[in-house]
Design an enzyme around this catalytic site. Structure first.
Site, PDB file in Angstrom:
ATOM      1  N   ASP A 299       0.751  -1.073   0.037  1.00  0.00           N
ATOM      2  CA  ASP A 299      -0.309  -0.115   0.075  1.00  0.00           C
ATOM      3  C   ASP A 299       0.615   1.411   0.286  1.00  0.00           C
ATOM      4  O   ASP A 299       0.914   2.120   0.830  1.00  0.00           O
ATOM      5  CB  ASP A 299      -0.732   0.267   0.916  1.00  0.00           C
ATOM      6  CG  ASP A 299      -2.105   1.435   1.348  1.00  0.00           C
ATOM      7  OD1 ASP A 299      -1.924   1.496   0.221  1.00  0.00           O
ATOM      8  OD2 ASP A 299      -3.239   1.056   2.046  1.00  0.00           O
ATOM      9  N   LYS A 301       1.041   4.139  -1.914  1.00  0.00           N
ATOM     10  CA  LYS A 301       0.185   5.037  -2.505  1.00  0.00           C
ATOM     11  C   LYS A 301       1.483   6.047  -3.850  1.00  0.00           C
ATOM     12  O   LYS A 301       1.642   7.117  -3.146  1.00  0.00           O
ATOM     13  CB  LYS A 301      -0.357   5.639  -1.351  1.00  0.00           C
ATOM     14  CG  LYS A 301      -1.599   5.103  -1.022  1.00  0.00           C
ATOM     15  CD  LYS A 301      -2.362   5.850  -0.225  1.00  0.00           C
ATOM     16  CE  LYS A 301      -3.903   4.619   0.739  1.00  0.00           C
ATOM     17  NZ  LYS A 301      -2.662   4.167   2.002  1.00  0.00           N
ATOM     18  N   ASP A 304       3.993  11.000  -7.054  1.00  0.00           N
ATOM     19  CA  ASP A 304       5.444  11.137  -7.640  1.00  0.00           C
ATOM     20  C   ASP A 304       5.521  11.464  -8.936  1.00  0.00           C
ATOM     21  O   ASP A 304       4.971  10.128  -9.459  1.00  0.00           O
ATOM     22  CB  ASP A 304       6.693  10.863  -6.759  1.00  0.00           C
ATOM     23  CG  ASP A 304       7.237  11.685  -6.391  1.00  0.00           C
ATOM     24  OD1 ASP A 304       7.833  12.754  -7.339  1.00  0.00           O
ATOM     25  OD2 ASP A 304       8.250  11.841  -5.255  1.00  0.00           O
TER      26      ASP A 304
END
Ligand code: S5P
Length: 459
Positions: A299, A301, A304
């Site tokens: 996880d 996430k 960038d």
């Protein structure tokens, strides 16, 4: 206990509404020229200040969950409801005109507001969602953002799904099938009437293909091999439970994984919270996953630019690309940043809307994420808090057997609500499993309840 009390209060409120004559049974033609064996008309509520006040209190409970600058009702039946809620909540109201006047200001939205303000929209009954969409268009023209839509009664004829597909956060206080069950339980309807209405609803659902689809059918729509593998595991193990092992010691995670593994279809990690993360730990976890037949999700996430995302995915001490079957990604940096994953076989799960209070992903953002996700070959599904198009898998975090909050901004819903209202495919449970005295028994309970909820949501 308070949940049961809440349901009883809502039910008794609905029965009072029913006594007011808001539902009629017979042969009716709707605005859309569709024939219907029942008709709902909320306008009489304007003549009952007592019921209007009660409704405002129920609406306020829901409205409180998400801050809003303004309230607006879809004309006309929802106008008194919006007014009552405005008085109850002290949130200013604006008024949408049904017709544009050809004198004076010629405005379609009356009242005081600023561009960029958020607005909670109230609708009395939703059928196709057409009236709501007209009101939304007028609000958006004025650059007012629709934050949430609260509907008093959902006729279950496609409107909710239509609005969801467009990325709006919409919720109904009552759904017609629950109302029918309640009227049946109180013996307020003839059995033939009930049968006719249920048959009509089923037929319209089938016509519009609104019933949730089974994992078998979903498998035909998901092209990525990892997405298919996850569905195969769900079907084989009869489990749609993803365990979020948010523990900080590798031994505790390994122990949790091997004791609960037979109940899971996937295990989700936050690798960067593990104090003694190592390649050996991942090796052992992989062995447990293979033995128990579940997949691994990191996880992370990601969010960038492409270059940094690729480095975070392939390099560093976590070397996520080498072991994660799936990873979570934010699309905030734009879809091109996803090319960081193009050489990987990991499936991507996009974050379209988070479960935390005050999260900043508005309807427009969610809509854009879902649109990109549908087209991207590596995205197998999304984390979201509402129904999403059926060619994506829906992952729902913030699930608990009790409808509670963690007191730290996490909003929980039950497996029943996740499957029936949101048509989720997989629930993600963390503290509900690992924080109790007996994580194995909890994992078992979540697996059982969620599978039953899935099966019920197919009917
Ligand atoms: O919107 C979200 C997205 C995710 S992935 N809300 C979430 O809670 N999550 C994750 O799901 C969160 O990071 C945590 O790992 C898990 C929920 O844990 P629980 O303990 O609240 O069940």
């Amino acid at each position: 206990m308070s949940k049961i009390r809440g349901v009883l209060e809502k039910n008794s409120f609905f029965l009072e509404l029913y006594q007011l004559g808001i539902i009629k049974f017979g042969d009716f033609t709707l605005k859309s020229s569709l024939k219907s064996p029942f008709y709902i008309d909320f306008r009489p509520i304007a003549s009952s200040p007592e019921l209007l006040k009660k409704l405002a209190k129920i609406l306020q409970k829901e409205a409180r969950k998400k801050p809003t600058d303004l309230i607006c009702g879809v004309p006309y039946a929802a106008l008194p409801m919006a007014t009552a809620l405005s008085l109850e909540s002290d949130i200013p109201m604006i008024i949408k005109r049904k017709e544009n006047k050809d004198y004076g200001t010629q405005r379609l939205i009356e009242g005081l507001y600023d561009k960029g303000q958020s607005c909670l929209l109230i609708e009395d009954v939703i059928t196709s969602g057409e009236s709501l969409l007209e009101t939304i268009e007028s609000l958006e023209k004025e650059e007012i953002q629709v934050s949430t839509i609260l509907v008093v009664l959902d006729r279950e004829q496609g409107g909710m799904e239509r609005l969801c597909d467009k990325g709006y956060h919409i919720q109904a206080l009552f759904h017609i099938h629950e109302v029918l069950d309640l009227l049946d339980e109180k013996k307020l309807l003839e059995s033939q009437t009930l049968e006719d209405v249920r048959a009509f609803l089923k037929e319209t659902l089938q016509m519009q293909n609104l019933q949730r689809i089974s994992y078998e059918k979903k498998r035909e729509k998901i092209t990525h091999p990892t997405g298919r593998k996850l569905l195969d595991i769900a079907l084989k193990k009869k489990s749609n439970l993803i365990l979020s092992a948010d523990l900080t010691k590798s031994q505790s995670i390994l122990q949790l994984a091997s004791s609960t593994g037979s109940h899971l279809c996937a295990l989700k990690l936050h690798a960067d919270i593990i104090e003694d993360f190592s390649a050996e730990f991942i090796g052992e976890l992989k062995t447990i996953a293979q033995k128990n037949h579940f997949l691994l999700i990191e996880d992370r996430k990601f969010g960038d630019i492409r270059n940094s995302t690729a480095l975070q995915f392939y390099k560093g001490i976590f070397r996520i690309a080498h072991w994660a079957d799936m990873v979570t990604v934010h699309l905030i940096a734009g879809s091109k940043s996803l090319s960081a994953f193009e050489k990987s076989s990991s499936g991507l799960i996009s974050i379209a809307k988070m479960s935390s209070e005050g999260q900043l992903m508005d309807a427009n953002y969610t809509k854009k994420v879902l649109n990109i996700s549908r087209k991207h070959p590596q995205i197998i599904g999304s984390v979201c808090q509402q129904r999403i198009p059926e060619d994506l898998l829906l992952f729902t975090p913030g699930v608990h057997l009790e409808d509670i909050s963690d007191g730290k901004g996490q909003k929980y819903l039950t497996p029943q609500r996740a499957f029936n209202e949101q048509h989720t495919d997989f629930i993600i449970v963390g503290r509900g499993v690992y924080q109790g005295n007996d994580p194995v028994a909890s994992a078992k309970a979540y697996r059982k309840h969620s599978w039953i909820a899935y099966e019920e949501s197919l009917n």
